[in-house]
Design an enzyme around this catalytic site. Structure first.
Site, PDB file in Angstrom:
ATOM      1  N   SER A  14     -10.185 -10.225 -14.365  1.00  0.00           N
ATOM      2  CA  SER A  14     -11.145  -9.844 -15.389  1.00  0.00           C
ATOM      3  C   SER A  14     -12.111  -8.780 -14.850  1.00  0.00           C
ATOM      4  O   SER A  14     -12.402  -7.786 -15.517  1.00  0.00           O
ATOM      5  CB  SER A  14     -11.914 -11.079 -15.853  1.00  0.00           C
ATOM      6  OG  SER A  14     -12.980 -10.696 -16.674  1.00  0.00           O
ATOM      7  N   TRP A  22     -10.242  -5.560 -14.484  1.00  0.00           N
ATOM      8  CA  TRP A  22      -9.960  -4.965 -15.797  1.00  0.00           C
ATOM      9  C   TRP A  22     -11.114  -4.058 -16.220  1.00  0.00           C
ATOM     10  O   TRP A  22     -10.913  -3.014 -16.841  1.00  0.00           O
ATOM     11  CB  TRP A  22      -9.766  -6.084 -16.835  1.00  0.00           C
ATOM     12  CG  TRP A  22      -9.554  -5.584 -18.237  1.00  0.00           C
ATOM     13  CD1 TRP A  22      -8.363  -5.258 -18.816  1.00  0.00           C
ATOM     14  CD2 TRP A  22     -10.555  -5.343 -19.239  1.00  0.00           C
ATOM     15  NE1 TRP A  22      -8.556  -4.833 -20.106  1.00  0.00           N
ATOM     16  CE2 TRP A  22      -9.893  -4.870 -20.400  1.00  0.00           C
ATOM     17  CE3 TRP A  22     -11.938  -5.488 -19.282  1.00  0.00           C
ATOM     18  CZ2 TRP A  22     -10.568  -4.549 -21.572  1.00  0.00           C
ATOM     19  CZ3 TRP A  22     -12.606  -5.158 -20.448  1.00  0.00           C
ATOM     20  CH2 TRP A  22     -11.926  -4.704 -21.572  1.00  0.00           C
ATOM     21  N   HIS A  23     -12.359  -4.480 -15.849  1.00  0.00           N
ATOM     22  CA  HIS A  23     -13.517  -3.702 -16.273  1.00  0.00           C
ATOM     23  C   HIS A  23     -13.597  -2.349 -15.595  1.00  0.00           C
ATOM     24  O   HIS A  23     -14.166  -1.405 -16.153  1.00  0.00           O
ATOM     25  CB  HIS A  23     -14.806  -4.484 -16.031  1.00  0.00           C
ATOM     26  CG  HIS A  23     -15.044  -5.522 -17.079  1.00  0.00           C
ATOM     27  ND1 HIS A  23     -14.542  -6.789 -16.966  1.00  0.00           N
ATOM     28  CD2 HIS A  23     -15.693  -5.476 -18.263  1.00  0.00           C
ATOM     29  CE1 HIS A  23     -14.885  -7.481 -18.042  1.00  0.00           C
ATOM     30  NE2 HIS A  23     -15.577  -6.709 -18.845  1.00  0.00           N
ATOM     31  N   GLY A  24     -13.072  -2.241 -14.395  1.00  0.00           N
ATOM     32  CA  GLY A  24     -13.150  -0.929 -13.762  1.00  0.00           C
ATOM     33  C   GLY A  24     -12.646  -0.940 -12.342  1.00  0.00           C
ATOM     34  O   GLY A  24     -12.560  -1.982 -11.696  1.00  0.00           O
ATOM     35  N   PHE A  45     -14.388   1.384 -20.055  1.00  0.00           N
ATOM     36  CA  PHE A  45     -13.389   0.419 -19.566  1.00  0.00           C
ATOM     37  C   PHE A  45     -12.088   0.647 -20.292  1.00  0.00           C
ATOM     38  O   PHE A  45     -11.176  -0.037 -20.226  1.00  0.00           O
ATOM     39  CB  PHE A  45     -13.887  -1.010 -19.749  1.00  0.00           C
ATOM     40  CG  PHE A  45     -15.237  -1.239 -19.109  1.00  0.00           C
ATOM     41  CD1 PHE A  45     -15.522  -0.664 -17.872  1.00  0.00           C
ATOM     42  CD2 PHE A  45     -16.201  -1.980 -19.734  1.00  0.00           C
ATOM     43  CE1 PHE A  45     -16.762  -0.844 -17.286  1.00  0.00           C
ATOM     44  CE2 PHE A  45     -17.445  -2.179 -19.142  1.00  0.00           C
ATOM     45  CZ  PHE A  45     -17.722  -1.603 -17.926  1.00  0.00           C
TER      46      PHE A  45
END
Lengths: 482, 316
Positions: free
Chosen positions: A322, A325-327, A482
């Site tokens: 997670s 996934w954001h960056g 993102f």
């Protein structure tokens, strides 16, 4: 095209009129219009990357259909792997390529070998993390026989690129959204009016709360070393409201816009800062992503129905992924690890599902215990947000180190500035209204509905005028990156 | 559907009506630039950065020069150093038919420097991304283009603004600071006003000196800016008389300016010879002026310097 821009304010009525008035009788014509509108919406940012959306849509449309034509297990698995590779490959190349190059360079330089590779000049296509996850979930669901593959390419392409949720979610599931493109939409006045109310509230959260917080957050985070501990703490709290206002505001506008066109999206935020523990927070924050990870990663890994060691492993995997996934930055990974650490004790003590109901249900005020639990959860979240906002891990560490200094007990800077007082005032307004409406889908869903119409309209005008007069400088939505 | 469209349209149109009323109320209190985009196109301009915006009063120049067309079209160091952006905006503000104007181009080292490591790369010029570059209409009231695309703060400031600045209709930016040196002559302000005692005044000057000392590290001389200064002179000479003017600044600021470009006056003399125009170096008035900070003349000194400049122009 930003939701809080003049372009969008013109775009929406035009598409709405064409959709309901000109093309109301034919589903196909409506879908074609939505597809054109969605691609136009995206092309305002960069038309070149439309090819990626088309590629992603086409890949999963074909693979979905192939999956429905074969029962051969190994063939089905191969098709699934192809879809995953294509989508994750796309995401990996555009989002993580330079991160991995830099990480390799760091590893080599750690062992004394300095490399000077050519970094690729890659632009991150807006919304790629959202629509790749959306199409991927479709193929996985078809593979797992949870849904049937669609033969209607137009509906499928609309499902992938539907403009309200194309660039920053909510990440919709095919099971919920795709059938809505197959059915005739009938204009529902109550649904449309509720959509407008949700858009209004979303704009308030984004333009008034988030953008005004951003003014100070940028100043404080960009120059953390010269601010006192108390100012840095204030900056972290403001960021918590900035990201909430920004992202949940976006979701509200997206959901409200979809309702104008007769579509229902799933709720994406459910007043997360009123959570009593971190497990409840994650059930209420960016719900479409949390449930995506739950269904397509956590449960396939065994979820919580495995041995303790594997439970811990699964939690760390889900939060690490997670974060990633954001960056492509270690700050997001640490943010993920921190949340895993917060979550773990609850899971191990089997207390992760103790707060399923809304806090203080049926009461106007929460109990002391509830207030304490909410505050502790909020502070823990704020602490993790520091990593999320900082440019690098070292910046975050300096920031935290400076918070825990003697200057924490001094008066924070900016408190005598009108703009800061306004930002704090709007946060309080947001909290009060959301607290009163915490059992609903959005703060204006039921609020003021029983008031006489002139007063109710005056109230909506007040919000609209506050948005106009007190809106901060136009900022992009944080989740676009993102 | 009809009821929905009727009610939502009514809501939207009423809201737009309120917005338009508020936009119509925008004036010189609102922000330090807006009014310059609402007045008619001009034939005589004062150009430069905030030094000129605050330091030269068109009303005084008009009176002393027996004219009625001098207009202050100066902005700030970030917006209007000499370069393609400013030149483009100047052309947009100029009356096409006029050729008897006067143009006062204020100069100092900062206005020909760029805040960039590559000061000759146009792409790095900060003003390129600012409103001066893309606001095409400079003579509309209300100027929706500026209000919607150029303005970057809250619109509440149209209705309520505690700023000390007031932009006059002739483009002069008045800053309401009363200085300790002219306490006896202190006028009853018709506006919000700030009073500086000697300590506060010194603190203010020191703070601005520190700001410019920091700038010194990042600003570099730009050949391109000089080229555009010359281009601006060239263009304006077709429309009237051009004067290069260096305004007074605080003594500490002169030191910084000399340290970044010691031959500045020589360079300006060269340009004045090249284009056969006058260069007035008014820094000899430094000690006779009072400054709000190290860079900006206060309102009384702005009147005094404008008068002195007018005398010099009249002598030519």
């Amino acid at each position: 095209m930003l939701f809080n821009s003049i372009d969008f304010a013109i775009f929406i009525p035009v598409v709405f009129a064409l959709y309901w008035i000109v093309k109301s009788k034919e589903i196909k014509a409506q879908n074609a219009l939505l597809l054109i509108a969605s691609y136009t919406f995206y092309a305002f940012w960069d038309w070149r990357f439309l090819s990626l959306i088309v590629f992603s849509s086409l890949t999963d449309y074909i693979i979905g259909n192939r999956l429905s034509e074969t029962t051969n297990k190994s063939h089905r698995k191969l098709l699934l792997i192809t879809s995953i590779s294509a989508n994750i490959g796309l995401l990996g190349f555009f989002k993580y390529c330079n991160f991995f190059i830099d990480s390799f360079v760091d590893v080599f330089s750690f062992f004394g070998t300095d490399l000077d590779p050519n970094r690729l000049n890659i632009i991150l296509p807006i919304g790629i993390s959202f629509y790749t996850f959306q199409t991927l979930s479709y193929t996985i669901d078809v593979h797992n026989n949870k849904i049937k593959a669609t033969k209607d390419w137009l509906s499928f392409f609309c499902f992938v690129s539907f403009f309200p949720q194309l660039v920053a979610g909510p990440i919709e599931r095919a099971k919920n959204l795709l059938p809505q493109f197959h059915k005739k939409r009938v204009f529902d006045r109550y649904k449309a009016v509720d959509g407008l109310r949700q858009i209004l509230w979303g704009l308030f959260k984004k333009v008034v709360v988030a953008d005004n917080c951003a003014f100070y957050v940028n100043q404080i985070f960009n120059d953390a070393e010269s601010h006192s501990g108390s100012t840095l703490f204030l900056g972290a709290i403001l960021f918590a409201f900035q990201i909430y206002g920004d992202f949940s505001g976006y979701s509200d506008i997206a959901i409200g816009t979809a309702r104008l066109f007769g579509f229902n999206f799933k709720q994406n935020f459910a007043f997360p800062y009123f959570s009593r523990d971190i497990a409840e927070f994650w059930r209420r924050w960016h719900m479409s992503l949390s449930t995506w990870f739950r269904d397509y990663l956590y449960i396939p890994l065994g979820g919580s129905r495995v041995k303790t060691g594997n439970k811990i492993r699964n939690i760390f995997i889900i939060f690490l992924v997670s974060g990633f996934w954001h960056g492509a930055n270690y700050t997001f990974i640490i943010w993920g690890i921190l949340n895993a650490l917060y979550f773990l004790p609850l899971l191990l003590l089997n207390k992760n599902r103790q707060h399923l109901e809304v806090v203080a249900k049926g009461n106007l005020f929460p109990s002391i215990n509830e207030i304490t639990a909410m505050l502790l959860t909020f502070i823990a979240t704020v602490f993790a947000w520091i990593f999320f906002r900082a440019e690098s891990v070292s910046d975050a560490i300096i920031y935290i180190k400076n918070i825990f200094s003697k200057s924490f007990f001094t008066r924070p800077a900016f408190l005598d500035e009108e703009k800061m007082l306004l930002a704090l005032g709007f946060i309080i307004m947001l909290l009060i209204l959301e607290w009163l409406q915490r059992g609903t889908k959005h703060a204006l869903e039921k609020f003021a509905l029983n008031w006489p119409m002139p007063i109710r309209f005056a109230f909506y005008y007040c919000i609209a005028i506050i948005i106009f007069l007190f809106g901060g400088r136009e900022q992009e939505f944080i989740y676009f990156q993102f | 559907m009809r009821a929905f469209l009727a009610k939502s349209s009514l809501f939207v149109f009423l809201f737009l009506g309120i917005v338009l009323i508020i936009f119509h109320k925008a004036d010189g209190n609102f922000d330090p630039f807006y009014m310059r985009f609402t007045t008619p196109k001009q034939s005589s301009l004062i150009l430069g950065t905030s030094k000129a915006a605050q330091g030269l009063k068109p009303s005084v120049l008009n009176r002393e020069l027996n004219r009625n067309d001098v207009y202050n079209y100066s902005f700030t160091l970030r917006l209007s150093p000499y370069g393609p952006t400013y030149l483009k905006s100047i052309k947009r503000k100029l009356k096409e038919s006029s050729n008897k104007g006067i143009f006062i181009l204020t100069v100092d080292p900062w206005s020909i420097f760029a805040d960039s490591k590559t000061p000759n790369d146009l792409k790095t010029f900060e003003e390129k991304s600012k409103f001066l570059n893309f606001i095409k209409s400079t003579d509309k009231k209300p100027n929706y283009s500026y209000l919607i695309n150029g303005y970057e703060d809250m619109y509440i400031k149209i209705l309520y603004n505690k700023s000390l600045m007031f932009l006059h209709s002739d483009g002069w930016l008045e800053v309401h600071i009363d200085n300790f040196k002219n306490k006896k002559n202190r006028k009853k302000p018709n506006h919000r006003s700030l009073y500086f005692d000697s300590l506060r005044h010194k603190r203010h000057i020191d703070a601005s000196i520190n700001r410019y000392l920091k700038k010194k590290a990042t600003y570099n001389f730009s050949e391109i800016r000089i080229k555009y200064l010359k281009k601006t002179i060239q263009e304006l000479k077709l429309k009237g008389d051009v004067f290069l003017v260096r305004l007074p600044v605080h003594e500490d600021m002169i030191e910084i300016e000399n340290s970044i470009m010691s031959n500045f006056n020589d360079e300006m003399e060269k340009i004045s010879n090249e284009f056969e125009i006058d260069y007035f170096n008014l820094t000899y008035l430094n000690s006779k002026c009072i400054f709000n900070d190290a860079n900006h003349l206060n309102r009384e000194s702005a009147a005094y310097v404008s008068k002195e400049l007018a005398k010099m122009i009249n002598q030519e």
